[in-house]
Design a protein around this motif. Sequence first.
Motif, PDB file in Angstrom:
ATOM      1  N   LEU A   1       5.220   4.172  19.478  1.00  0.00           N
ATOM      2  CA  LEU A   1       5.866   4.560  20.731  1.00  0.00           C
ATOM      3  C   LEU A   1       4.910   5.221  21.716  1.00  0.00           C
ATOM      4  CD1 LEU A   1       9.270   5.953  19.378  1.00  0.00           C
ATOM      5  CD2 LEU A   1       8.870   3.801  20.579  1.00  0.00           C
ATOM      6  N   PHE A   2       3.905   5.950  21.211  1.00  0.00           N
ATOM      7  CA  PHE A   2       3.087   6.760  22.110  1.00  0.00           C
ATOM      8  C   PHE A   2       1.630   6.305  22.217  1.00  0.00           C
ATOM      9  CE2 PHE A   2       6.404   9.650  20.392  1.00  0.00           C
ATOM     10  CZ  PHE A   2       7.107   9.835  21.571  1.00  0.00           C
ATOM     11  N   ASP A   3       1.167   5.455  21.307  1.00  0.00           N
ATOM     12  CA  ASP A   3      -0.225   5.016  21.350  1.00  0.00           C
ATOM     13  C   ASP A   3      -0.365   3.526  21.664  1.00  0.00           C
ATOM     14  OD1 ASP A   3      -0.959   7.597  20.656  1.00  0.00           O
ATOM     15  OD2 ASP A   3      -0.964   7.153  18.498  1.00  0.00           O
ATOM     16  N   THR A   4       0.738   2.856  21.870  1.00  0.00           N
ATOM     17  CA  THR A   4       0.719   1.419  22.168  1.00  0.00           C
ATOM     18  C   THR A   4       1.648   1.158  23.357  1.00  0.00           C
ATOM     19  OG1 THR A   4       2.589   0.821  20.745  1.00  0.00           O
ATOM     20  CG2 THR A   4       0.403   0.952  19.701  1.00  0.00           C
ATOM     21  N   PRO A   5       1.591  -0.047  23.942  1.00  0.00           N
ATOM     22  CA  PRO A   5       2.454  -0.354  25.104  1.00  0.00           C
ATOM     23  C   PRO A   5       3.885  -0.723  24.740  1.00  0.00           C
ATOM     24  CG  PRO A   5       0.471  -1.761  25.045  1.00  0.00           C
ATOM     25  CD  PRO A   5       0.605  -1.122  23.718  1.00  0.00           C
ATOM     26  N   VAL A   6       4.307  -0.532  23.493  1.00  0.00           N
ATOM     27  CA  VAL A   6       5.624  -1.000  23.061  1.00  0.00           C
ATOM     28  C   VAL A   6       6.749  -0.355  23.859  1.00  0.00           C
ATOM     29  CG1 VAL A   6       7.267  -0.972  21.140  1.00  0.00           C
ATOM     30  CG2 VAL A   6       4.887  -1.611  20.733  1.00  0.00           C
ATOM     31  N   LEU A   7       6.636   0.940  24.148  1.00  0.00           N
ATOM     32  CA  LEU A   7       7.676   1.619  24.912  1.00  0.00           C
ATOM     33  C   LEU A   7       7.784   1.018  26.311  1.00  0.00           C
ATOM     34  CD1 LEU A   7       9.628   3.893  24.216  1.00  0.00           C
ATOM     35  CD2 LEU A   7       8.086   5.482  25.376  1.00  0.00           C
ATOM     36  N   ARG A   8       6.640   0.662  26.895  1.00  0.00           N
ATOM     37  CA  ARG A   8       6.645   0.004  28.198  1.00  0.00           C
ATOM     38  C   ARG A   8       7.329  -1.368  28.110  1.00  0.00           C
ATOM     39  NH1 ARG A   8       6.351   0.738  33.690  1.00  0.00           N
ATOM     40  NH2 ARG A   8       5.677  -1.195  34.674  1.00  0.00           N
ATOM     41  N   TRP A   9       7.055  -2.124  27.058  1.00  0.00           N
ATOM     42  CA  TRP A   9       7.681  -3.435  26.890  1.00  0.00           C
ATOM     43  C   TRP A   9       9.187  -3.285  26.685  1.00  0.00           C
ATOM     44  CZ3 TRP A   9       3.662  -5.047  22.634  1.00  0.00           C
ATOM     45  CH2 TRP A   9       2.404  -5.203  23.235  1.00  0.00           C
ATOM     46  N   LEU A  10       9.588  -2.242  25.967  1.00  0.00           N
ATOM     47  CA  LEU A  10      11.015  -1.984  25.760  1.00  0.00           C
ATOM     48  C   LEU A  10      11.702  -1.703  27.095  1.00  0.00           C
ATOM     49  CD1 LEU A  10      13.292  -1.470  23.641  1.00  0.00           C
ATOM     50  CD2 LEU A  10      12.605   0.929  23.687  1.00  0.00           C
ATOM     51  N   TRP A  11      11.054  -0.914  27.933  1.00  0.00           N
ATOM     52  CA  TRP A  11      11.585  -0.603  29.259  1.00  0.00           C
ATOM     53  C   TRP A  11      11.678  -1.868  30.115  1.00  0.00           C
ATOM     54  CZ3 TRP A  11      14.255   2.765  31.875  1.00  0.00           C
ATOM     55  CH2 TRP A  11      14.174   2.796  33.276  1.00  0.00           C
ATOM     56  N   ASN A  12      10.640  -2.699  30.067  1.00  0.00           N
ATOM     57  CA  ASN A  12      10.664  -3.951  30.828  1.00  0.00           C
ATOM     58  C   ASN A  12      11.829  -4.840  30.390  1.00  0.00           C
ATOM     59  OD1 ASN A  12       8.340  -3.220  32.206  1.00  0.00           O
ATOM     60  ND2 ASN A  12       6.975  -4.353  30.852  1.00  0.00           N
ATOM     61  N   SER A  13      12.024  -4.971  29.079  1.00  0.00           N
ATOM     62  CA  SER A  13      13.123  -5.785  28.571  1.00  0.00           C
ATOM     63  C   SER A  13      14.467  -5.254  29.038  1.00  0.00           C
ATOM     64  CB  SER A  13      13.093  -5.836  27.040  1.00  0.00           C
ATOM     65  OG  SER A  13      11.990  -6.558  26.568  1.00  0.00           O
ATOM     66  N   LEU A  14      14.615  -3.934  29.009  1.00  0.00           N
ATOM     67  CA  LEU A  14      15.879  -3.324  29.420  1.00  0.00           C
ATOM     68  C   LEU A  14      16.143  -3.550  30.903  1.00  0.00           C
ATOM     69  CD1 LEU A  14      18.266  -1.590  28.472  1.00  0.00           C
ATOM     70  CD2 LEU A  14      16.932   0.427  29.104  1.00  0.00           C
ATOM     71  N   ILE A  15      15.115  -3.337  31.736  1.00  0.00           N
ATOM     72  CA  ILE A  15      15.277  -3.518  33.175  1.00  0.00           C
ATOM     73  C   ILE A  15      15.624  -4.969  33.494  1.00  0.00           C
ATOM     74  CG2 ILE A  15      14.021  -3.559  35.371  1.00  0.00           C
ATOM     75  CD1 ILE A  15      14.882  -0.801  34.550  1.00  0.00           C
ATOM     76  N   VAL A  16      14.876  -5.904  32.924  1.00  0.00           N
ATOM     77  CA  VAL A  16      15.106  -7.327  33.205  1.00  0.00           C
ATOM     78  C   VAL A  16      16.496  -7.747  32.728  1.00  0.00           C
ATOM     79  CG1 VAL A  16      14.362  -9.670  32.624  1.00  0.00           C
ATOM     80  CG2 VAL A  16      12.667  -7.924  33.184  1.00  0.00           C
ATOM     81  N   ALA A  17      16.893  -7.305  31.540  1.00  0.00           N
ATOM     82  CA  ALA A  17      18.195  -7.704  30.999  1.00  0.00           C
ATOM     83  C   ALA A  17      19.343  -7.134  31.825  1.00  0.00           C
ATOM     84  CB  ALA A  17      18.308  -7.257  29.543  1.00  0.00           C
ATOM     85  N   LEU A  18      19.244  -5.864  32.218  1.00  0.00           N
ATOM     86  CA  LEU A  18      20.323  -5.244  32.987  1.00  0.00           C
ATOM     87  C   LEU A  18      20.457  -5.867  34.373  1.00  0.00           C
ATOM     88  CD1 LEU A  18      19.905  -1.459  32.094  1.00  0.00           C
ATOM     89  CD2 LEU A  18      21.747  -2.986  31.388  1.00  0.00           C
ATOM     90  N   ILE A  19      19.333  -6.045  35.059  1.00  0.00           N
ATOM     91  CA  ILE A  19      19.398  -6.611  36.414  1.00  0.00           C
ATOM     92  C   ILE A  19      19.831  -8.070  36.360  1.00  0.00           C
ATOM     93  CG2 ILE A  19      18.057  -7.164  38.477  1.00  0.00           C
ATOM     94  CD1 ILE A  19      16.370  -4.714  37.963  1.00  0.00           C
ATOM     95  N   SER A  20      19.309  -8.821  35.392  1.00  0.00           N
ATOM     96  CA  SER A  20      19.712 -10.225  35.248  1.00  0.00           C
ATOM     97  C   SER A  20      21.208 -10.338  34.986  1.00  0.00           C
ATOM     98  CB  SER A  20      18.937 -10.886  34.100  1.00  0.00           C
ATOM     99  OG  SER A  20      17.569 -10.945  34.371  1.00  0.00           O
ATOM    100  N   THR A  21      21.735  -9.457  34.148  1.00  0.00           N
ATOM    101  CA  THR A  21      23.169  -9.488  33.844  1.00  0.00           C
ATOM    102  C   THR A  21      24.000  -9.173  35.082  1.00  0.00           C
ATOM    103  OG1 THR A  21      22.736  -8.818  31.559  1.00  0.00           O
ATOM    104  CG2 THR A  21      24.976  -8.506  32.398  1.00  0.00           C
ATOM    105  N   ALA A  22      23.606  -8.132  35.822  1.00  0.00           N
ATOM    106  CA  ALA A  22      24.363  -7.755  37.019  1.00  0.00           C
ATOM    107  C   ALA A  22      24.341  -8.870  38.063  1.00  0.00           C
ATOM    108  CB  ALA A  22      23.801  -6.460  37.608  1.00  0.00           C
ATOM    109  N   LEU A  23      23.162  -9.443  38.318  1.00  0.00           N
ATOM    110  CA  LEU A  23      23.059 -10.504  39.318  1.00  0.00           C
ATOM    111  C   LEU A  23      23.782 -11.768  38.863  1.00  0.00           C
ATOM    112  CD1 LEU A  23      19.340 -10.146  40.505  1.00  0.00           C
ATOM    113  CD2 LEU A  23      21.427  -9.460  41.704  1.00  0.00           C
ATOM    114  N   THR A  24      23.715 -12.084  37.576  1.00  0.00           N
ATOM    115  CA  THR A  24      24.410 -13.261  37.063  1.00  0.00           C
ATOM    116  C   THR A  24      25.917 -13.126  37.244  1.00  0.00           C
ATOM    117  OG1 THR A  24      22.685 -13.722  35.435  1.00  0.00           O
ATOM    118  CG2 THR A  24      24.842 -14.670  35.016  1.00  0.00           C
ATOM    119  N   LEU A  25      26.458 -11.959  36.930  1.00  0.00           N
ATOM    120  CA  LEU A  25      27.895 -11.746  37.111  1.00  0.00           C
ATOM    121  C   LEU A  25      28.282 -11.863  38.577  1.00  0.00           C
ATOM    122  CD1 LEU A  25      28.550  -8.767  34.665  1.00  0.00           C
ATOM    123  CD2 LEU A  25      29.174 -11.159  34.364  1.00  0.00           C
ATOM    124  N   PHE A  26      27.453 -11.330  39.465  1.00  0.00           N
ATOM    125  CA  PHE A  26      27.757 -11.386  40.896  1.00  0.00           C
ATOM    126  C   PHE A  26      27.714 -12.818  41.411  1.00  0.00           C
ATOM    127  CE2 PHE A  26      26.143 -11.195  45.336  1.00  0.00           C
ATOM    128  CZ  PHE A  26      27.272 -10.618  45.920  1.00  0.00           C
TER     129      PHE A  26
END
Length: 274
Positions: free
Chosen positions: A62-87
């Motif tokens: 979590l703190f010495d690798t980019p995994v936390l950043r990748w987790l954040w990217n996945s969350l942002i992309v999934a949430l925005i994609s879901t909201a825009l798809t529903l709209f």
Amino acid sequence: MKNKKTASHYTLSGISMVAAIFFVIPIIWMLFVSLKPEGIGVSNVIGWFIPPYTIENYNHVLFDTPVLRWLWNSLIVALISTALTLFVTSLAAFAISKMQFRYKSIIYVFFLAGLMVPGEATIIPLYQIVKDMDLLDTYTGLIIPGIASPLGVIILKSFFDGVPHELIESAKMDGCSLVRIYLNIVLPLAKPALAAIGIFTFIGSWNNFLWPFLAIMSEDLFTLPVGIPQFNSVYSVDYVLPMTVNAVASIPVIIAFLIFEKQIVRGISFTGIK
């Protein structure tokens, strides 16, 4: 007759429990392996489930690798994609179901035809379009191509068809605009359909590998499905750290499933009926 039903019930329950165990065992094994010290020698399968344990793997990942950043990217992309798809899908379905215009049936046939085209068949033209728009290696390039969902339009259109036409006409006579009818009447009635589409859109975006793999070059923009193979090839050749990364990627989804279990099951039933 009652005894036959009881025997059938117990048989189905037993088969379901066995199937559930087969699905759960890999998850349990992943969690136990992620808690083992890195580089530990294990001579048999039982060795993965017995001490020693440590949480240092999680600290490192979590703190010495980019995994936390990748987790954040996945969350942002999934949430925005879901909201825009529903709209977008709800607007398209509302127009096809409740508005009168020329060639409406032909347009609906195009949405139906979209279900028969595999996503891989559109990758090359989609990549070229995104490249020409200079959206490669951006959040926008990750999100926009995923918001067109023919299945979502078809499900919502079928649902909107069930809203009485007289209700729409009555609202128009009371002075409601199409926007107010869409926002205040149709959408609140469509919550079950929207929940089903939203759940499957989120899961599909979270697990999507092919498009992010093609559209993203910067490590800072990797999503988890793209970043995990990169991690496995660069950071470790051992079992432990890759399993820790997989656990980090899986735990949010498992928690979401436990919280929204009823909605997910209801969504599966709803889309199956439709």
